[in-house]
Design a protein around this motif. Structure first.
Motif, PDB file in Angstrom:
ATOM      1  N   LEU B  84       0.833  -1.200   0.000  1.00 52.79           N
ATOM      2  CA  LEU B  84       0.000   0.000   0.000  1.00 52.79           C
ATOM      3  C   LEU B  84       0.868   1.250   0.000  1.00 52.79           C
ATOM      4  O   LEU B  84       1.983   1.253   0.502  1.00 52.79           O
ATOM      5  N   ALA B  85       0.318   2.321  -0.560  1.00 58.15           N
ATOM      6  CA  ALA B  85       1.020   3.600  -0.584  1.00 58.15           C
ATOM      7  C   ALA B  85       0.361   4.530   0.424  1.00 58.15           C
ATOM      8  O   ALA B  85      -0.872   4.623   0.475  1.00 58.15           O
ATOM      9  N   HIS B  87      -1.400   7.515   1.820  1.00 68.21           N
ATOM     10  CA  HIS B  87      -2.242   8.466   1.102  1.00 68.21           C
ATOM     11  C   HIS B  87      -1.756   9.887   1.393  1.00 68.21           C
ATOM     12  O   HIS B  87      -1.370  10.188   2.522  1.00 68.21           O
ATOM     13  N   GLU B  90      -2.458  11.617   4.557  1.00 70.37           N
ATOM     14  CA  GLU B  90      -1.707  11.289   5.769  1.00 70.37           C
ATOM     15  C   GLU B  90      -0.288  11.830   5.701  1.00 70.37           C
ATOM     16  O   GLU B  90       0.324  12.132   6.720  1.00 70.37           O
TER      17      GLU B  90
ATOM     18  N   LEU D   4     -12.596  -2.699   7.211  1.00 71.38           N
ATOM     19  CA  LEU D   4     -11.660  -2.449   6.123  1.00 71.38           C
ATOM     20  C   LEU D   4     -12.516  -2.082   4.914  1.00 71.38           C
ATOM     21  O   LEU D   4     -13.434  -2.829   4.537  1.00 71.38           O
ATOM     22  N   ARG D   6     -12.576  -0.962   0.946  1.00 71.38           N
ATOM     23  CA  ARG D   6     -11.865  -0.870  -0.329  1.00 71.38           C
ATOM     24  C   ARG D   6     -12.745  -0.063  -1.280  1.00 71.38           C
ATOM     25  O   ARG D   6     -13.917  -0.389  -1.456  1.00 71.38           O
ATOM     26  N   ALA D  31     -13.312  13.908   4.281  1.00 71.18           N
ATOM     27  CA  ALA D  31     -12.448  12.872   4.864  1.00 71.18           C
ATOM     28  C   ALA D  31     -11.773  13.395   6.118  1.00 71.18           C
ATOM     29  O   ALA D  31     -11.645  12.674   7.127  1.00 71.18           O
ATOM     30  N   MET D  32     -11.340  14.642   6.073  1.00 68.00           N
ATOM     31  CA  MET D  32     -10.683  15.217   7.252  1.00 68.00           C
ATOM     32  C   MET D  32     -11.660  15.297   8.432  1.00 68.00           C
ATOM     33  O   MET D  32     -11.288  15.051   9.580  1.00 68.00           O
ATOM     34  N   ARG D  35     -11.931  11.931   9.854  1.00 61.88           N
ATOM     35  CA  ARG D  35     -10.750  11.651  10.682  1.00 61.88           C
ATOM     36  C   ARG D  35     -10.903  12.287  12.073  1.00 61.88           C
ATOM     37  O   ARG D  35     -10.622  11.653  13.096  1.00 61.88           O
ATOM     38  N   LYS D  41      -9.675   6.067  10.280  1.00 60.55           N
ATOM     39  CA  LYS D  41      -8.465   5.944  11.103  1.00 60.55           C
ATOM     40  C   LYS D  41      -7.186   5.881  10.255  1.00 60.55           C
ATOM     41  O   LYS D  41      -6.144   6.371  10.664  1.00 60.55           O
ATOM     42  N   ARG D  42      -7.244   5.237   9.122  1.00 65.43           N
ATOM     43  CA  ARG D  42      -6.085   5.172   8.232  1.00 65.43           C
ATOM     44  C   ARG D  42      -6.602   5.141   6.794  1.00 65.43           C
ATOM     45  O   ARG D  42      -7.707   4.658   6.539  1.00 65.43           O
ATOM     46  N   LEU D  43      -5.785   5.649   5.886  1.00 71.00           N
ATOM     47  CA  LEU D  43      -6.165   5.625   4.471  1.00 71.00           C
ATOM     48  C   LEU D  43      -4.917   5.385   3.636  1.00 71.00           C
ATOM     49  O   LEU D  43      -3.893   6.035   3.830  1.00 71.00           O
ATOM     50  N   TRP D  44      -5.019   4.408   2.707  1.00 65.85           N
ATOM     51  CA  TRP D  44      -3.900   4.116   1.809  1.00 65.85           C
ATOM     52  C   TRP D  44      -4.374   4.203   0.365  1.00 65.85           C
ATOM     53  O   TRP D  44      -5.543   3.984   0.069  1.00 65.85           O
ATOM     54  N   ARG D  45      -3.423   4.469  -0.504  1.00 66.51           N
ATOM     55  CA  ARG D  45      -3.705   4.378  -1.929  1.00 66.51           C
ATOM     56  C   ARG D  45      -3.311   2.999  -2.426  1.00 66.51           C
ATOM     57  O   ARG D  45      -2.271   2.461  -2.036  1.00 66.51           O
ATOM     58  N   VAL D  46      -4.120   2.447  -3.324  1.00 61.27           N
ATOM     59  CA  VAL D  46      -3.726   1.232  -4.029  1.00 61.27           C
ATOM     60  C   VAL D  46      -2.842   1.704  -5.180  1.00 61.27           C
ATOM     61  O   VAL D  46      -3.331   2.400  -6.085  1.00 61.27           O
ATOM     62  N   THR D  52      -8.637   3.372  -3.040  1.00 60.76           N
ATOM     63  CA  THR D  52      -8.057   3.444  -1.697  1.00 60.76           C
ATOM     64  C   THR D  52      -8.467   2.226  -0.869  1.00 60.76           C
ATOM     65  O   THR D  52      -9.454   1.559  -1.160  1.00 60.76           O
ATOM     66  N   VAL D  53      -7.676   1.987   0.164  1.00 57.52           N
ATOM     67  CA  VAL D  53      -8.056   1.064   1.233  1.00 57.52           C
ATOM     68  C   VAL D  53      -8.072   1.895   2.501  1.00 57.52           C
ATOM     69  O   VAL D  53      -7.117   2.641   2.761  1.00 57.52           O
ATOM     70  N   LEU D  55      -9.157   2.186   6.826  1.00 57.08           N
ATOM     71  CA  LEU D  55      -9.548   1.545   8.086  1.00 57.08           C
ATOM     72  C   LEU D  55     -10.495   2.505   8.786  1.00 57.08           C
ATOM     73  O   LEU D  55     -10.114   3.635   9.110  1.00 57.08           O
TER      74      LEU D  55
END
Lengths: 93, 93, 93, 93, 93, 93, 93, 93, 93, 93
Positions: B84-85, B87, B90, D4, D6, D31-32, D35, D41-46, D52-53, D55
């Motif tokens: 994962l990257a 975002h 963050e 989780l 996606r 999104a902010m 948060r 709680k967490r955000l990732w880029r695919v 995104t993924v 939490l």
């Protein structure tokens, strides 16, 4: 670290030839830059498809993401990335 | 870098209770070590399954591979890793 | 021509350690020979799995098949082969 | 409880840049807020995808649904939610 | 909160009839207890299969997990859980 | 007999708000009628999606089909139906 | 009501010939009874496989389930049932 | 009529070499007979797998089924058949 | 020979009612002709979907193809055909 | 070397008849040329679909790619290529 990147080009079949050529030319130029930077190491065509498989090297997934998104064709690409681990056979050789 | 790790435990249902307990205890001990090292950051159970989803941090996929293979249950785990990257939301916060 | 080869190792988890080591050693020796012959060009581990992705070069699919079947672990490998076409970017560079 | 999430962004590639930016800005603002409320709680880029993924934490699936639907980009998001159970390792630590 | 639980029974076909009956009886007893506790609300058979679909209610995924794992047949069940949100139509009625 | 009905709403994201509201209102009214007739017994939202899971009762699949097609949103719904068998645990209780 | 029933026979390949024949004979006898009762209306082989597609008629899914489970081969069959609705073309003809 | 037949050989990896050779020899003999009869027209290996793709001709699916089941390896083959229609380009040429 | 034909109707939801009715009427007329010719033997609706399952009889796949393509709705149908073999139980009865 | 080529034609159903005919005529002409060159060896229709399966021969995947892309319908074709290895049974015969 290295990534295997599979990319399907979903540019609509009815895109005007001019626009298509412009995108392809820009794609080629940017790809060549990524090669020069050592980010794009190998590129193959999936035979019969408007799709590629590429071997990329980047510091981390975020850097890879930025490189892929810098391609002019990015909005039409359906991309799947696989992070690979160097095999011990190659680490020791 | 962070990885999402999905792990299905395929230990056969007819494994003797003793052996199973021994493996589970070893698994827990090693998982606690990985937590202490900052490699295993979060772990969830997939409800109803002998399966987990984990958030790992490792230098690269090879380091993650070594960490996962150090688990005593590793020979029975069917693992899928997703790199994962972070975002931008963050990175800037 | 080049092939992308994905290989999942299905050797049973309860294979005796000795047998497993013997197979691994044989696998490594044969892989090194295929490297020396220019058949195996790159090899990666799929993190978290007993699986690899390899880049092979062979005259045709039959020659690739023979190379893959010459690996001592072949009876336990679940292999998927993808024939790739050199991308024009690389043909002209 | 934690989820989780996606999320694939299906906003058409030919959306005008202005509209796209407006949606992205609104997305970021909302999104902010999520948060700040402890929902996101967490955000990732695919990597390589407009996806995104995340939490999330919410009281129940209905509350999560309302939070996700409050995002300005919601009509274009293809979302899959997985409810996760805290692992005993974390309950006891 | 409510969960839809799909459960495939993988008990091997060559399990001795006695053992199978013992497990089934235990399963039924435990299921009746879960009904009495309000955890198991409905149960259906998938026609033609040794499989069920159930509607469960539990405080959270961890509580559901514990309930499902308390079934004597649990080691042989392949379970998929889907967390559902009450529909506004039912919240208001 | 009872059916589990999974329904994904494919109404295009760019449908005018008015039209969307009109369809939603009609959908709700018709759903309430189906509830009153005992056809629609339970309805859940799939969190994060414009999708539902419903528990329906109808004399046979043809009657269920007619009920589902009477929904104003039917032309945009991608529906999957699963016919379920009452479990003996419930037949005897 | 009618059901389309797809059935894969998973009887292990190393089942002794005698046992296999005994099961096949029993299967045939029971199938003939189901035909006589009007439950099994048509039966086809999936070419190249130890599998069948059948057209069954039963009062409801529970009655179909009981019919299918009455087959001696049932413990080894992987069955998928699809409930079908009579088409209006046939209702009116 | 012609059929495309994909066949995965699931003979267990631990089958004794003698038994395996005996089956292979029988397979080859029977395949040669099917060639002579005009039933088996072409046969390819799927590279890297113990699998084949074959082009067969038979009067109908039942005749094809009987031909495939006459192979000594049939109990271990996982076969998928696709019935093909002669293309008008070939009908008129 | 007999074929099982699964057909999903992809006519866009926004097709004008008139055009839709015209197509449906033509479809019905042609289907009735195919019934009269013995090509279409049975037709079912997949409940909840604009889809059918049909049992067809035709000399070979090419004849079936021509019959299916003669339906006015053919350009919008997503069709999957499965060639079936008469089961010996029916050949002997 | 030989390739099995599966090709789904995604030309939109609302393409004007003239344009469609022009493309089909061009497709046929080019296919006949590829036959004359020995590139296209066999072509079948997938019954019920606007799809084909073809057997091609080309020097390598790049040459096959160029041949497939020379078809006037190429922009609308969804193509999957499988590289096949001559089976030893045919090499020796």
């Amino acid at each position: 670290m290295e990534f295997l990147v599979r990319s399907e080009n979903r540019l609509p079949a009815d895109t005007p030839a001019e626009r298509r050529e412009e995108l392809r030319a820009g794609e080629r130029t940017r790809a060549m830059e990524l090669r020069a930077e050592g980010v794009l190491k190998r590129l193959w065509r999936v035979p019969g498809r408007n799709a590629t498989v590429g071997l990329y090297e980047a510091e981390d997934p975020a850097a890879l993401h930025d490189a892929l998104m810098s391609l002019p064709m990015a909005p039409w690409l359906d991309v799947h990335v696989e992070a690979l681990a160097t095999h011990p056979q190659e680490r020791t050789s």
